[in-house]
Each structure stands twice: as C-alpha cells, then as structure tokens.
Design an enzyme around this catalytic site. Structure first.
Site, PDB file in Angstrom:
ATOM      1  CD  GLU A  86      -2.989  -1.184   2.184  1.00  0.00           C
ATOM      2  OE1 GLU A  86      -2.861  -0.393   3.145  1.00  0.00           O
ATOM      3  OE2 GLU A  86      -3.926  -1.990   2.108  1.00  0.00           O
ATOM      4  CD  GLU A 128      -4.000  -5.917   3.532  1.00  0.00           C
ATOM      5  OE1 GLU A 128      -2.760  -5.890   3.425  1.00  0.00           O
ATOM      6  OE2 GLU A 128      -4.650  -5.062   4.185  1.00  0.00           O
TER       7      GLU A 128
END
Length: 569
Positions: free
Chosen positions: A183, A272
């Site tokens: 991320e 995820e």
C-alpha cells in the site's frame, strides 16, 4: 490515528481511517439479522449457461495473511485448518507473509510458511518498510514525518528483498513472489511511494530480484498507481504480478481494460482485503454472504487470479480466535476447497436472477459451479453445461445453520442440471464433462504410506488395446496440480482399478481427488474409490492430485492400469 478496536497488539497496523474511507465510498451497511425465513414461493431464475470452452483467467488460489509480530502466529492445528483441504478445513492455497525490516525478525513467520508449503500452498511476501537506514523523512501535506526510500538506497533495497528471498529458500520456503511495497498510496504508518518512484525502481533495480516481483499493491486498486507500470515497457518487463487491494473499491472499478490490453504474460492478483468491515463478528449472518458476492465480483468482473484476506485468524476473519472456521471462512471455503490452483475460470451467466451470482471453473473434465443466493426466497436454478453429457453432481452448502455441508448427490442429464438454491445460501457444485460419477475434491491420501505399491490380485479389466492416460500439470514455484484422465479403450467394463506410476524425484503428493494415493512419493498407486470403481468401454474418468516439488517439474513417463501398460497421450 487511534488503533482499530479489533487490532489491539502494540505496533499493529491501524485501520480507523480506512473505515472512514470505506464509509465515504459507500460500503455496504452492516447487516445484523441472524436468521433467514424461506419465502413461501420458490422463484425461478433464468437459465445459467456454462461454456467450458470459453476460458478466462487461471486461478492461483485463495488465502490470507499471517503476521506473527502483530497478531501472533497460527498454532500447528490452525495451520492445518487453514491450508488443509478436507472437511472442516479452509482449503487455502495462498499464504502472504511480511518482509521484516530487520533480518532478526525473518524467522517469525517461518513455521507457518513451511507448513503451508508442505500442504501445497503458494507463499508470497510484502514489505511495510525498508531497513531504517535506507529511509528518509519528508513533508507530505500535513504529515511532517512521512517516510520514503532514499534513491541512493534503491539498489540496497533490492538486495534486501533478495536476501529475504534467499533466507526463506534456505529454510525450505521458495517464495512465489515478493512485493515492492505494501500500500504505497496509503502509508501514513509505513513508507510512501509515488507511481513514478515505483516505475523507477522497477526499471533500474527490480531486474536483480531473484523471484517474481509484485507491484504496486494500491490499497484501493487505484489505477493511477498501476497504469504507469503498464505504460512503461521497461518497468513492465521487470514486474510479474500487478497486485491490488480492494478496500472501498466499488464494483464498477473492478474491471481493468488497460491490463487486458497491455498485461499479456503478467498475472493479476488481489493481495489483501477484509470485507465488508473489521468491526462485526465473522459469524454474523447473512452478512457473511457479502464476502461471497465480493469474491464473485473479484473473480468475474476484475478477473483476479487470487483472493487474499488480511489476517487469517481474527474475530472478523475466516478463522475465529479459537481456531474454528467462521461463517466468513465457510463462505471463502466454498471457493477455496473446490476451485484449486490451476483451475481456469470459464464463462457462465453471472447474474441469472436478482441476488443470484454464478461463476464456473474447469480443470480437465472437472467443472465447478459456485452459486450464491442472497435473496430471502429459494430459487429454482437451471444450469446448462455446453457440450456436456450426463454425469453425477456433488454439492456443498453454507447457510445460516450449515458450513460447507455435503448434500445429497444428484445428476446432470445431457448437460442440464436443475437445483434449488435455498434462501440466503451459497452452494458449490462439482461435476464432470465426461460422464460418470461426480469428482470429489477432498484430499484422499492413504494414511499409511508404504515404500512401494502393495501387490494385489489384478481386478478384472477390459480386453483389446491398452488403457489411455492423459496427464496434465499446472505448476508454480514449489508446487503443482496434476489432472489425470483414464480411458477404457477395451471392449469390457473395468471393475476395480489401480493406476501405478512413478513420481519424479523431489515431488510429493499433498492431497488428491477421486482416488486414494499411496505412498505420497516415488512409486505411487492410485486406487479407485467407491463411486468410480467401474469404467465402461469407451468411458473416461478423471482423477488428480496436488503436490509439492523442489524444482523438478517433469511428468511421469509411464503408467499401468491393473498391470497393463497404458498409452500416454
């Protein structure tokens, strides 16, 4: 930011602001009803057409993450529940682990990774931060202590990722892939990267990494993070997997036309998510069905090859803190136990009725259909499988009171199957294109392997030419699946059979279907189970297994059926 109330471990990732993002994106509201009432009238849906010849993405698997430093490691029993594939198991075939900043932390997730590999799973890793000496701080908006990788440390960081890959390999875990950064566009608590910085790293440094490379793992599948990679031929050449997270991503943003245009030879992974939230119990019903719909869209609309949950064991995760499978976990298992690595998604009518979602998958002659009915009434659903004949059908059901429960076997006639989808339920159907009894995906290894096949009287067999065997492998870095078709080319029915073959060195069976396998390596005997003991003249049955390997992906060179040499095609 305050820590998430479900994430109490010191230093663990904080998600309160993520929940705010989900709210502003219009995430589904929390549903707390725990019971469902069957409608008085069973609705009829449009026919769902399955086309096994129209093949889409190859599935790599379903799974989740362990992070021992933040959430504690799985126990030995919990590892087997997560990565085993029988009754009461999740059937996960993907494990994600963190890349620690310090080498002293690298052993934390090793035990779970090693057991996952032993059970046939693929392992990949994602870093949150580089080693501290490679990081500099800068001001990013209102954040005065934002972190980024120093450009002068790009080469050293690539070596850091290589060193982790080597450490895992030396300890029995061959990573399938490693990510550049978790991320990079949601990094208040870890390391920021711009898309330009990721492209530069890929262009100049990623080529030296000794395993597959994943990027960018945007937290919300933000295409402006991955478009520059796809549009830069040098960066694209040095990445193997476009990875994405799906926090707050609307279904309308799931398709990725640019990847379909420029991503040939690359993989597309969802690495995820938790869904729909991290605040409710994973046993809340019928809310758990939202996970099934989310997975459906991830497979059908986004055409992802993996679906990876955040923590495997959590109050909102697939495994409860007590190690038992939750309702969300049962929903995931409806995919994971039956749609195994190497299966290919095939075309199916995705939404034959309101609140009904259908997807289908194929491996050899085995076809898996996953059907979700989120409505409050039962639905009569017809499936037609193109170019299929008559075959047995096995099914498994999850609803308010049952978790992946086997149902009474039924049959498909001339490619047509009509079933009732109970209200608020999810059902997985497994059948065969080639006729006969339905395949069974559960692992059926012999519990007492012997060093060589035991000599037994040869069951009665057909006359004429030798049986025909087709052996098809789908491999990845440390494992593979093998689909085996056995055809009776004789003129008499085979009543009871044993297929014997020798697995090449370094290969070991971890689970199988439609036969019992003994031993797990070397000279293997695959014996019929009760429902496929007979093979009529001209008929074909399908069996298969999942296995690990240590680098040797050669196929067996010879097969015998009841002692008769087979023709291998």
């Amino acid at each position: 930011m305050a820590q998430d109330q479900n994430e109490p471990v010191s230093g663990e990732r904080r998600l309160l602001s993520r929940r705010s993002v989900l709210a502003t994106m219009g995430a589904l509201p929390v549903i707390t009803a725990a019971t469902s009432v069957l409608g008085a009238t069973e609705a009829a849906a449009a026919t769902a057409t399955i086309n096994p010849s129209a093949q889409r993405q190859t599935i790599r698997g379903f799974g989740g993450m362990t992070h021992a430093a933040w959430a504690g490691d799985l126990t030995a029993a919990q590892r087997d529940t997560a990565f085993g594939n029988g009754d009461g198991k999740l059937g996960f075939s993907i494990l994600r682990i963190p890349v620690g900043e310090n080498q002293s932390d690298w052993s934390r997730d090793l035990a779970t990774a090693k057991r996952a590999v032993e059970l046939g799973a693929t392992v990949f890793a994602s870093p949150w931060n580089p080693p501290a000496g490679m990081v500099e701080t800068f001001t990013r908006g209102s954040q005065t202590n934002a972190r980024r990788l120093k450009y002068s440390s790009y080469a050293a960081y690539a070596q850091h990722l290589n060193d982790f890959t080597t450490y895992m390999r030396n300890n029995g875990v061959n990573l399938y892939a490693i990510s550049v950064q978790n991320e990079p566009d949601y990094a208040q608590d870890w390391t920021w990267w711009t898309s330009a910085e990721i492209v530069r790293f890929l262009r100049e440094n990623a080529g030296s990494i000794g395993t597959r490379v994943i990027a960018p793992e945007s937290f919300q599948y933000v295409k402006s993070m991955s478009d520059p990679i796809l549009n830069d031929s040098t960066a694209l050449a040095n990445v193997d997997i476009i990875g994405a997270h799906l926090y707050g991503t609307p279904y309308s943003n799931f398709p990725y036309p640019l990847f379909k245009q420029k991503g040939a030879g690359k993989e597309l992974w969802m690495t995820e998510v938790y869904y729909p939230n991290s605040t409710d119990s994973a046993d809340t019903w019928p809310q758990a069905l939202d996970v099934g719909e989310h997975m459906h869209h991830a497979m059908v609309d986004a055409e992802f090859q993996t679906y990876v949950w955040w923590y495997i064991r959590r109050s909102y995760g697939p495994m409860r803190e007590d190690g038992q499978i939750s309702k969300r976990g049962a929903i995931m298992a409806q995919f994971a136990r039956f749609v195994r690595p190497g299966y290919v998604r095939i075309d199916a009518t995705a939404n034959p009725a309101s609140n009904v979602y259908v997807s289908a998958y194929r491996s050899g002659n085995t076809v898996v259909i996953v059907a979700i009915n989120k409505g409050t009434s039962a639905v009569s659903q017809q499936f037609t499988v193109a170019n299929a004949g008559s075959a047995g059908v096995s099914s498994w059901l999850t609803d308010a009171t049952r978790n992946v429960a086997p149902q009474t076997a039924t049959s498909m006639s001339n490619g047509s199957l009509t079933v009732t989808l109970p209200a608020r339920s999810m059902t997985t159907f497994v059948t065969s294109l080639s006729g006969g009894s339905s395949p069974s995906p559960s692992p059926i290894l012999s519990p007492s392997p012997s060093p060589s096949p035991s000599p037994t009287p040869s069951p009665s067999g057909g006359t004429g030419t030798g049986p025909r065997v087709a052996y098809t492998m789908s491999t990845w870095n440390n494992g593979f699946t093998a689909s085996i078709s056995i055809t009776n080319t004789g003129t008499s029915t085979i009543d009871g059979w044993t297929l014997a073959f020798t697995l090449p060195s370094g290969q070991s069976i971890t689970s199988g279907w439609n036969a019992t396998y003994s031993p797990s390596s070397g000279q293997v005997s695959a014996r019929n189970v009760s429902y496929n003991a007979t093979i009529a003249p001209g008929a074909t049955i399908d069996i298969g297994f999942q296995a690990t390997h240590t680098g040797n992906t050669a196929e067996p060179t010879a097969f015998t059926l009841n002692g008769v040499p087979c023709t291998v095609v």
